[in-house]
Design an enzyme around this catalytic site. Structure first.
Site, short mmCIF file in Angstrom:
data_model
loop_
_atom_site.label_atom_id
_atom_site.label_comp_id
_atom_site.label_asym_id
_atom_site.label_seq_id
_atom_site.Cartn_x
_atom_site.Cartn_y
_atom_site.Cartn_z
N ASN A 181 -2.00 0.06 6.86
CA ASN A 181 -1.45 -1.21 7.35
C ASN A 181 -0.54 -1.93 6.35
O ASN A 181 -0.42 -3.14 6.38
CB ASN A 181 -2.58 -2.10 7.87
CG ASN A 181 -3.59 -2.45 6.79
OD1 ASN A 181 -3.43 -2.07 5.65
ND2 ASN A 181 -4.63 -3.18 7.16
N PHE A 186 -15.30 3.79 7.27
CA PHE A 186 -13.93 4.14 6.89
C PHE A 186 -13.70 4.15 5.38
O PHE A 186 -12.58 4.37 4.92
CB PHE A 186 -12.93 3.19 7.57
CG PHE A 186 -13.12 1.72 7.24
CD1 PHE A 186 -12.67 1.18 6.04
CD2 PHE A 186 -13.77 0.88 8.14
CE1 PHE A 186 -12.84 -0.17 5.74
CE2 PHE A 186 -13.95 -0.48 7.85
CZ PHE A 186 -13.48 -1.00 6.65
N ARG A 235 2.93 -6.74 8.96
CA ARG A 235 2.28 -5.57 9.56
C ARG A 235 2.91 -5.16 10.88
O ARG A 235 2.95 -3.98 11.22
CB ARG A 235 0.78 -5.83 9.70
CG ARG A 235 0.05 -5.68 8.36
CD ARG A 235 -1.37 -6.13 8.45
NE ARG A 235 -2.13 -5.84 7.23
CZ ARG A 235 -3.26 -6.46 6.92
NH1 ARG A 235 -3.77 -7.38 7.72
NH2 ARG A 235 -3.91 -6.13 5.81
N LYS A 277 0.82 -1.23 0.00
CA LYS A 277 0.00 0.00 0.00
C LYS A 277 0.86 1.28 0.00
O LYS A 277 2.06 1.23 0.29
CB LYS A 277 -0.92 -0.05 1.22
CG LYS A 277 -1.89 -1.24 1.19
CD LYS A 277 -2.88 -1.17 2.33
CE LYS A 277 -3.81 -2.37 2.31
NZ LYS A 277 -4.87 -2.28 3.33
N THR A 289 -5.14 -7.19 10.83
CA THR A 289 -5.43 -5.91 10.16
C THR A 289 -4.93 -4.75 11.02
O THR A 289 -4.36 -3.79 10.50
CB THR A 289 -6.96 -5.77 9.93
OG1 THR A 289 -7.41 -6.93 9.23
CG2 THR A 289 -7.29 -4.53 9.12
N HIS A 324 -2.08 -5.56 1.68
CA HIS A 324 -3.38 -6.22 1.58
C HIS A 324 -3.14 -7.68 1.25
O HIS A 324 -2.18 -8.02 0.55
CB HIS A 324 -4.20 -5.58 0.45
CG HIS A 324 -5.41 -6.38 0.07
ND1 HIS A 324 -6.56 -6.34 0.82
CD2 HIS A 324 -5.63 -7.26 -0.94
CE1 HIS A 324 -7.45 -7.17 0.26
NE2 HIS A 324 -6.91 -7.73 -0.81
N ARG A 335 -2.01 -14.70 4.86
CA ARG A 335 -2.66 -13.93 5.93
C ARG A 335 -1.90 -14.08 7.25
O ARG A 335 -1.83 -13.15 8.05
CB ARG A 335 -4.14 -14.29 6.05
CG ARG A 335 -4.94 -13.68 4.87
CD ARG A 335 -6.39 -14.02 4.90
NE ARG A 335 -7.14 -13.26 5.89
CZ ARG A 335 -7.57 -12.01 5.72
NH1 ARG A 335 -7.29 -11.35 4.61
NH2 ARG A 335 -8.28 -11.42 6.65
P1 CMP Z 1 -7.32 -4.68 3.84
O1 CMP Z 1 -6.94 -6.00 4.38
O2 CMP Z 1 -6.66 -4.19 2.62
O3 CMP Z 1 -8.90 -4.66 3.61
C1 CMP Z 1 -9.74 -3.57 3.90
C2 CMP Z 1 -8.98 -2.39 4.40
O4 CMP Z 1 -9.77 -1.40 5.02
C3 CMP Z 1 -8.03 -2.82 5.50
O5 CMP Z 1 -7.00 -3.60 4.98
C4 CMP Z 1 -7.64 -1.50 6.10
O6 CMP Z 1 -6.66 -0.82 5.33
C5 CMP Z 1 -8.97 -0.74 5.97
N1 CMP Z 1 -9.67 -0.73 7.24
C6 CMP Z 1 -10.24 -1.77 7.87
N2 CMP Z 1 -10.81 -1.39 9.04
C7 CMP Z 1 -10.57 -0.06 9.14
C8 CMP Z 1 -10.89 0.92 10.12
N3 CMP Z 1 -11.57 0.60 11.22
N4 CMP Z 1 -10.50 2.19 9.89
C9 CMP Z 1 -9.82 2.50 8.76
N5 CMP Z 1 -9.49 1.62 7.79
C10 CMP Z 1 -9.85 0.36 7.99
#
Ligand code: CMP
Length: 138
Positions: free
Chosen positions: A113, A58, A103, A10, A92, A116, A86
């Protein structure tokens, strides 16, 4: 096809110069890169990719973040790829990510984070096809 997953490095990781370090961790964990490209997503494309999250609070923040800088998209191959990847990326929320995960090392917050990873074989296929034509998947 079940041995493939999709990943994106990212914009937070790109802008901090962590692309090489993350690819090194991916390779050392035994994943083979079978497609890869670097690109700057428009807000429209980022929104389309994360369309399943459209109703989430979000979503706007996520679209802004994902179009802030370049990403590296890749398809990875390994036995049990989705689940193993994963595990390699960690939770996450980096505060909950285990030691040794991508991460834990590179992410700063739940939104920013670093990487993905697809959550199912079906989504790995859909997400890989979003970025790569058949000719670009090796
Ligand atoms: P990813 O695994 O790419 O899939 C969805 C993305 O949404 C996640 O990683 C984060 O980057 C984002 N995300 C998930 N939860 C939140 C949150 N509570 N606030 C902001 N971003 C979020």
């Amino acid at each position: 096809m079940t041995n493939r997953t999709f990943t994106m490095i990212k914009p937070d990781a790109t802008l901090k110069g962590n692309t090489g370090g993350i690819l090194d961790m991916i390779n050392k964990a035994g994943f083979r890169i079978v497609a890869m490209k670097m690109m700057h997503l428009s807000a429209e494309k980022a929104g389309e990719f994360y369309g399943v999250h459209k109703e989430r609070a979000f979503y706007g923040e996520l679209v802004e973040f994902m179009s802030r800088g370049a990403i590296t998209a890749a398809i990875l191959e390994k036995e049990n790829a989705v689940e193993d990847f994963r595990k390699l990326i960690g939770a996450t929320n980096p505060a909950q990510a285990e030691e040794g995960t991508i991460r834990k090392k590179y992410a700063t917050s739940i939104g920013e984070n670093a990487v993905h990873g697809s959550d199912s074989d079906e989504n790995a296929q859909i997400e890989g096809d979003f970025f790569f034509s058949k000719l670009e998947q090796f």
